[in-house]
Design an enzyme around this catalytic site. Sequence first.
Site, mmCIF file in Angstrom:
data_model
loop_
_atom_site.group_PDB
_atom_site.id
_atom_site.type_symbol
_atom_site.label_atom_id
_atom_site.label_comp_id
_atom_site.label_asym_id
_atom_site.label_seq_id
_atom_site.Cartn_x
_atom_site.Cartn_y
_atom_site.Cartn_z
ATOM 1 N N HIS A 1 -0.602 7.329 3.701
ATOM 2 C CA HIS A 1 -0.857 6.147 2.933
ATOM 3 C C HIS A 1 -0.701 6.376 1.491
ATOM 4 C CE1 HIS A 1 -5.544 6.994 2.596
ATOM 5 N NE2 HIS A 1 -4.866 7.723 1.597
ATOM 6 N N ASP B 1 -7.185 1.001 -6.213
ATOM 7 C CA ASP B 1 -7.958 0.674 -5.184
ATOM 8 C C ASP B 1 -9.630 0.609 -5.677
ATOM 9 O OD1 ASP B 1 -7.909 3.322 -4.942
ATOM 10 O OD2 ASP B 1 -6.683 3.233 -3.150
#
Length: 245
Positions: free
Chosen positions: A140, A69
């Site tokens: 997450h 990410d």
Amino acid sequence: MNMKIVVEKDYQAMSKTAAAILADAIRANPKIVLGLATGSTPVGLYGELKKQYRQGQLDFSNVRTFNLDEYIGLPKEDPNSYGYFMNEELFKDINIPLENTHIPDGQAEDLEEYCRAYDKSISQEGGIDIQILGIGENGHIAFNEPDESLALETNIVELTEDTIKANSRFFNSMDQVPKTAISMGIGTILKARKIILLASGEKKAPIIGQLLKTRRINTMLPASFLLLHPDVTLVVDQAAYGEMN
Ligand code: PGA
């Protein structure tokens, strides 16, 4: 459950164990495709890999990497960007050609198009052999935040307040933390052939406890999707494993 669990006494031992798995895999397949993570957790692992490189035990010249990410809007030179982090913590101290490294470009002009191209380039490189993952205190993985549904593919994501707060420790203030990011999707992550999930410290004990107890896939616990994967190794230190597990 499928997940293999390795509990180490502390952060350093956890990092060494994870590094040993990666180092063996790199030696067995010098052209390996690695999925890499940022955050505090893998810093020790990267330190161990750099040490092995310095000692002449590892060669990264044909290794390829894809990061999970990146924040949207931060230039690569920004010390809080994940591109900067990867350079500082790993790439600048090993012999990996920078063209072999891939980090989502949070400044891409057409972000949607860019996300599709990112997944495509992972496939074109043959897919990820080993994916390193951390876990957020909210469960997450990458920036796939708890929600009613989760993206399958690399996507633009909105960070939750929890995550913005957790990540603000690296910024001067909460306002400076970007609110959006590019993240590999759950499907992208699950396509990796092997996954190593790392967790350290007592702050992670509640979420690790929850993950190990769950028998249900739940989008409000994104890490629960890892239970569908046939080859996940959880490497934790005693503090993150907790007394109850
Ligand atoms: P951390 O982040 O390694 O900094 O705890 C993990 C994550 O949020 O995925």
